[in-house]
Design an enzyme around this catalytic site. Sequence first.
Site, PDB file in Angstrom:
ATOM      1  N   LYS A  78       0.847  -1.203   0.000  1.00 35.80           N
ATOM      2  CA  LYS A  78       0.000   0.000   0.000  1.00 35.80           C
ATOM      3  C   LYS A  78       0.881   1.250   0.000  1.00 35.80           C
ATOM      4  CE  LYS A  78      -3.924   1.965   2.598  1.00 35.80           C
ATOM      5  NZ  LYS A  78      -4.794   1.789   3.772  1.00 35.80           N
ATOM      6  N   SER A 153      -9.678   1.783   2.978  1.00 33.70           N
ATOM      7  CA  SER A 153      -8.808   2.514   2.078  1.00 33.70           C
ATOM      8  C   SER A 153      -7.777   1.674   1.327  1.00 33.70           C
ATOM      9  CB  SER A 153      -8.077   3.596   2.863  1.00 33.70           C
ATOM     10  OG  SER A 153      -7.213   3.022   3.820  1.00 33.70           O
ATOM     11  N   SER A 177      -9.656  -0.580   7.202  1.00 33.29           N
ATOM     12  CA  SER A 177      -9.170  -0.439   5.824  1.00 33.29           C
ATOM     13  C   SER A 177      -8.504  -1.645   5.202  1.00 33.29           C
ATOM     14  CB  SER A 177      -8.220   0.742   5.733  1.00 33.29           C
ATOM     15  OG  SER A 177      -8.978   1.913   5.592  1.00 33.29           O
TER      16      SER A 177
END
Length: 477
Positions: A78, A153, A177
Site C-alpha cells: 500500500k 482505504s 481499511s
Amino acid sequence: MKLCDHTALELAEMLRKRQCSAKEIYLDTLQRAKEKQDSINAYITFNDEAEKAAEAVDNMLADGKELTLIAGIPIAVKDNISTKGLRTTCASKMLSDYISPYDAFAVERLKSAGAVIIGKSNMDEFAMGSASDTGYYGAVRNPVNTSYSAGGSSGGSAASISYGGALLALGSDTGGSVRQPASLCGVVGFCPSYGAVSRYGLIAFASSLDRIGAIGRTVSDTFILHNIINVADPKDVTMSDIFCSFNLKGELKGVKVGVVKELFDCFMDDDVRSSVMAAIKLMEKNGAVIKEISIPSIRSAVNAYYIISSAEASSNLARYDGIRYGYRSDGSGSLAEMYRKSRSEGFGTEVKRRIMLGTFVLSEGFCDDYYKRAAALRRRLCAEFNEAFEQCDIIAAPVYPQAGIKLGESKDPIDVYSADVFTVPSSMAGLPSISIPCGKNKEGLPVGLQLIGNRFCDNMVFDAAYGYELVGGGIND
Ligand code: GLN
C-alpha cells in the site's frame, strides 16, 4: 490457468519443485496487473527493481539455498508504507513526488525474505475513506464488477489480490481499511493486534489505531505473510513481544463464538445478514458453540472513532507545511499565505475535512465534550470486550453493512462514516480481526465474515478462520 491464478502457497511449492521460476511468476503477475490497470487502477507505481528481485530468488534456488514461503511471491505494498527508492505518495498530491529514504520495517522483512515487491497500491488519500475514491490518483474499481468500488482505504491491495495482479499484499487498517476492501473484493484481510506488527515506516494517520495488515486469497496465504512481519522491532515502542506460531489447525470443535446482539440490531443489507448468519451456522454445524453476548457500548464506537482518529490525524498531518515536508505552492505572498496555499492545494477534500474536525475536537472549550468523552468511551469499550472474552473465544460479525459500494454516487460523509460500525470497535480496542469471504449478494458481489479475537490472540483468529475455510467457507470463485 496462469501462474498468477494460483495461491501463494501453491506457487511456493511449484518453485521448490522447479515447475516454474520466480521470474516467470513475476512476469505473469505483472502482465495481469498491467492489463487490468486501466479498468481497475489498483496501482500508483510499479517497481522497476522487481525483476531483479525475482532473478535473485531463482539464483538462490539454483544454489540450493533455503527459501522462505514468500520468496519469489509478487507482493503489492500500500502506498502509505515506505519503500526505499520507490515513491510513497499516500495517494496525495502532497506527497506525489516523495521518495522515502528508508524501508518500513515490514518492507525490510519482505525484502529479506525474498518477496518480489511488484508495486505500490492505490488507496484513499492518507488512508481516509472507505471506497478508495478520495485519492489523487483516482478511484480503485472492484474487479468483480467495475461499477463498484474495491472498498477502502486499501482498495488497490485488495483488488490486486482478487484479479491476480499480486499474490499477497500489505495494507493498513486504522478503522477497517484492510478488512473492508478484502470483504468487498472477496479476499482475506487480517488486521493484527495493535503492537503485533511494527508501524515503523507506515505514514501515520491515527497513531493509536494504525496497523499494517496482510491480504491474501486464502487464510493460509494471508497467514504466511503475517508471519514474516509479526516480528519484534525496537523502533516501534508500542510493540509487544507476543507472536504467532506457524501452526494452523483449523479446529472448530468447542470454539465459543460470540454473536454480539447490538451489532445484529444494526442496519445491514438482507444479503449480508443472511450470508453472515449462514457462516455462523456452518461453524456451529462443525462443532463451534454459538453464544449471544452483549457489548453495550459497541455501537457508539464509531462516533468515538471519528473523533479520536481525526484528532490524531490533525496532529500527524501538521508536518505537511510545504517547507519541511510535502507539496509547496508557488510561494507568492507572505509565509502564512504560503502555508495556507500549500495545504489547501496539497490536500484533498476528505483529508481537509478530517483535519478541521480533528482540530475542532481538540480545541479549548470543546476538548472535554468531544475528545475526552471519546477517550472515556474507548476505555469502557475495552473493558466490555474483556468481559465478552470471558464468555467466548472469538466474536463473529459482518464486516460492512453493504455488499457493494457504487462508484460515482455522491454520499453524505456521515452515512459513509456510520457504515464503519462493524469494523471500528476492534480497532478502538486494539484487537485482532480477519475478514473472510462468506457469500455473495444477488448481483454476485462478495460478502465478508469478520472474526474478532482477544488482544494478542491473533493465532486464534487465524485458526478459526482457517477452520471455517476448511469446512467450505471462504470460497471466492
Ligand atoms: N473508513 C475508515 C476511515 O475513513 C477507516 C480508514 C482506515 O482504516 N484507514 O477512517
